[in-house]
Design an enzyme around this catalytic site. Structure first.
Site, PDB file in Angstrom:
ATOM      1  CD  GLU A 193      -1.053  -2.451   1.885  1.00  9.94           C
ATOM      2  OE1 GLU A 193       0.267  -3.023   2.179  1.00  9.94           O
ATOM      3  OE2 GLU A 193      -2.319  -2.771   2.583  1.00  9.94           O
ATOM      4  N   GLY A 246       7.207  -1.358  14.756  1.00 13.28           N
ATOM      5  CA  GLY A 246       5.964  -1.125  13.785  1.00 13.28           C
ATOM      6  C   GLY A 246       4.536   0.117  14.769  1.00 13.28           C
ATOM      7  NE  ARG A 247       2.024  -4.812  17.960  1.00 10.67           N
ATOM      8  CZ  ARG A 247       2.796  -5.807  17.497  1.00 10.67           C
ATOM      9  NH1 ARG A 247       3.263  -5.280  16.017  1.00 10.67           N
ATOM     10  NH2 ARG A 247       3.310  -6.823  17.479  1.00 10.67           N
ATOM     11  CD  GLU A 332      -0.144  -5.438  13.789  1.00 10.15           C
ATOM     12  OE1 GLU A 332       0.077  -5.239  12.316  1.00 10.15           O
ATOM     13  OE2 GLU A 332       0.926  -4.167  14.107  1.00 10.15           O
ATOM     14  CG  HIS A 363     -25.990  10.678  22.182  1.00  9.95           C
ATOM     15  ND1 HIS A 363     -27.202  11.339  23.035  1.00  9.95           N
ATOM     16  CD2 HIS A 363     -25.617  11.881  22.958  1.00  9.95           C
ATOM     17  CE1 HIS A 363     -26.964  12.422  23.392  1.00  9.95           C
ATOM     18  NE2 HIS A 363     -25.628  12.259  23.696  1.00  9.95           N
ATOM     19  CE  LYS A 473       1.469  -6.988   5.645  1.00 11.61           C
ATOM     20  NZ  LYS A 473       3.068  -6.952   6.343  1.00 11.61           N
TER      21      LYS A 473
END
Ligand code: F6P
Length: 500
Positions: A193, A246-247, A332, A363, A473
């Site tokens: 991506e 990464g995270r 993850e 709401h 992937k």
């Protein structure tokens, strides 16, 4: 296998009764760290539960694993590498801290150069990246990027992650290609991506006659060679260590758009706030340790009460991206079925994280929280100082609603009509932040990171790999090459969409 029997045998008690029975409950189950007040008194944690979890922490070697994490040992066993995000904020093994400092210096130098006009006019930052290479910077820029008093923003930032071209086209519509800096954020520098978005963004600049489009590209990556191969000049490649997941990477060069948008000083304060939480986590006894207490509550609900989800609600518009940031961090990291030594976990792991923004969520989804059949531990995150300059009533209503919801979930209400009754005894925790600053936001995010680590350790899983994302992937790639061995349903969908 760790012994959960003591935890599973904890007696059921009602929250309101727990308050009545123990006048010290609030002080035992609340604490303050780095401008954040934590309150777990509306959860079912009791002194006995804390003792049982402390015993489990002992049995699972939490203290030793925490030392190993900060000491740079290879705690990410399945990938055989250290976990170095704390080093990015100056806490950890000396060599790793030193490397992180050198990378930060490089990042700062590039920011100074951009601010000094070395890359020409830069008003717009187009950051392409996905998952951990997008969610962290997006959260920080969105939370802290509003100039005080409604003044001019330093830079307009768009964080584009989705491969759906609509996302990129929305940014193109807003941005001037001649004043845009293209930032490619990818730890691996191979993510489909991101690489496609980067190529299309570069093409957009070329089509608009930007003189030297490659000269306006910055890469944030743990694979600098790949970035250079792609065409980014080495001077504009900002590396970080492969041990930064990464995270967990917003503290590294992945935080570049935040450092540009907020200023270097603010970025350093973010790191310092996180470092304060690191020290708290390392040095505080478990019964006064915020990440540990939060994880004990998480585990109590997933393991004993069968809760399958948990729901953080940000009662602050500036933190509206917090729930989606936490989804990646928690799901993850701990959405696993295998222990560190390769055996089936044999019990539930991460709860499904969902949530939203208050008061909007009241709401929309709070009906289920008050009267539905699921048990959902709720987490309220609110800020005492308002982020707006409108009449005080706005912020007053916001906070009053957050606190009232927690009270209502716990207290419930019994009337003759069952449809209008509330069972109550529904748990919630609250994080009340003095003021939303880079420092407190840094501490808040680091708190969540360590909470994930404690959850993972007590479950015996590795929170730092993510092999679960690979199969999809691989199959998308195979489908693209027309050589996937797909089932009839998938084959038909591919054909109908004209992809085969
Ligand atoms: O597919 C999941 C993932 O690997 C995340 O863990 C990561 O944050 C994201 O993709 C992006 O990866 P990269 O930074 O290598 O482009």
């Amino acid at each position: 296998m760790a012994d959960w029997s003591r935890i599973e045998a904890l007696p059921d008690s009602k929250l309101m009764d727990l308050f009545d029975q123990d006048p010290g409950r609030l002080s035992r189950l609340s604490l303050d760290v780095g401008g954040l007040h934590f309150d777990w008194s509306k959860t079912h944690l009791t002194a006995d539960a804390l003792a049982a979890f402390a015993a489990l922490a002992e049995e699972t070697g939490l203290a030793a694993r925490r030392d190993a994490l900060f000491g740079g040992a290879h705690v990410n066993v399945t990938e055989d590498r250290p976990v170095l995000h704390t080093a990015e904020r100056g806490e950890g093994e000396v060599g790793a801290v030193d490397t992180a400092r050198r990378f930060h210096t490089r990042m700062r130098q590039l920011i100074d150069a951009i601010e000094g006009g070395a890359l020409g006019e830069v008003r717009h930052i187009l950051h392409v990246g996905i998952g951990g290479s997008a969610l962290g910077p997006d959260l920080i820029v969105d939370a802290l990027g509003r100039p005080e008093g409604g003044g001019e923003k330093r830079y307009d930032v768009a964080i584009v992650s989705n491969v759906d071209g609509v996302a990129l086209e929305d940014a193109f519509a807003r941005f001037d290609p001649h004043a845009t800096l293209l930032v490619i954020a990818s730890k691996t520098f191979t993510t489909t991506e991101t690489m496609l978005n980067a190529t299309s963004a570069l093409q957009w600049m070329t089509e608009h006659d930007v003189a030297d489009p490659y000269g306006r590209v910055v890469a944030l990556t743990a694979s600098p060679d790949k970035a250079v191969e792609w065409g980014v000049d080495e001077t504009r490649v900002l590396p970080f260590d492969a041990g930064v997941g990464g995270r967990y990477s917003l503290w590294s060069s992945i935080g570049f758009p935040a450092a540009l948008a907020l200023g270097w000083g603010a970025f350093e304060e973010l790191l310092e706030g996180a470092a304060e939480m690191d020290r708290h986590f390392r040095l505080s006894p478990l019964e006064q340790n915020a990440p540990a207490l939060a994880a004990f509550a998480d585990l109590y609900y997933t393991q004993v009460r069968g809760a399958e989800t948990r729901a953080p609600f940000a009662y602050d518009q500036r933190l509206k991206l917090l729930p989606s940031y936490l989804q990646q961090l928690e799901m993850e990291s701990n959405g696993k079925s295998t222990t560190v030594d390769g055996r089936p976990v044999g019990r539930p792991t991460a709860a499904i994280t969902w949530g939203g923004v208050g008061t909007d969520a009241q709401h929309a989804v709070f009906q289920l929280l008050h009267q539905g059949t699921h048990l959902v531990p709720v987490e309220f995150v609110a800020v005492i100082e308002p982020g707006d300059t409108l009449a005080e009533e706005h912020h007053r209503q916001l906070l009053l609603n957050a606190f009232a919801q927690g009270a209502a979930l716990m207290k419930g209400k019994q009337v003759d009509d069952p449809a209008r009754s509330y069972a109550g005894d529904r748990p919630s925790s609250t994080i009340l932040i003095d003021d939303l600053t880079p420092r407190t936001l840094g501490a808040l995010i680091a708190f969540y990171e360590h909470r994930v680590f404690v959850n993972g350790t007590l479950l015996g899983i590795n929170s730092f790999d993510q092999f679960g994302v690979e199969l999809g992937k691989e199959m998308a790639k195979a489908a693209g090459q027309g050589d996937g061995d797909f089932d009839p349903s998938t084959t038909d969908l591919i054909r109908r969409a004209g992809l085969s």
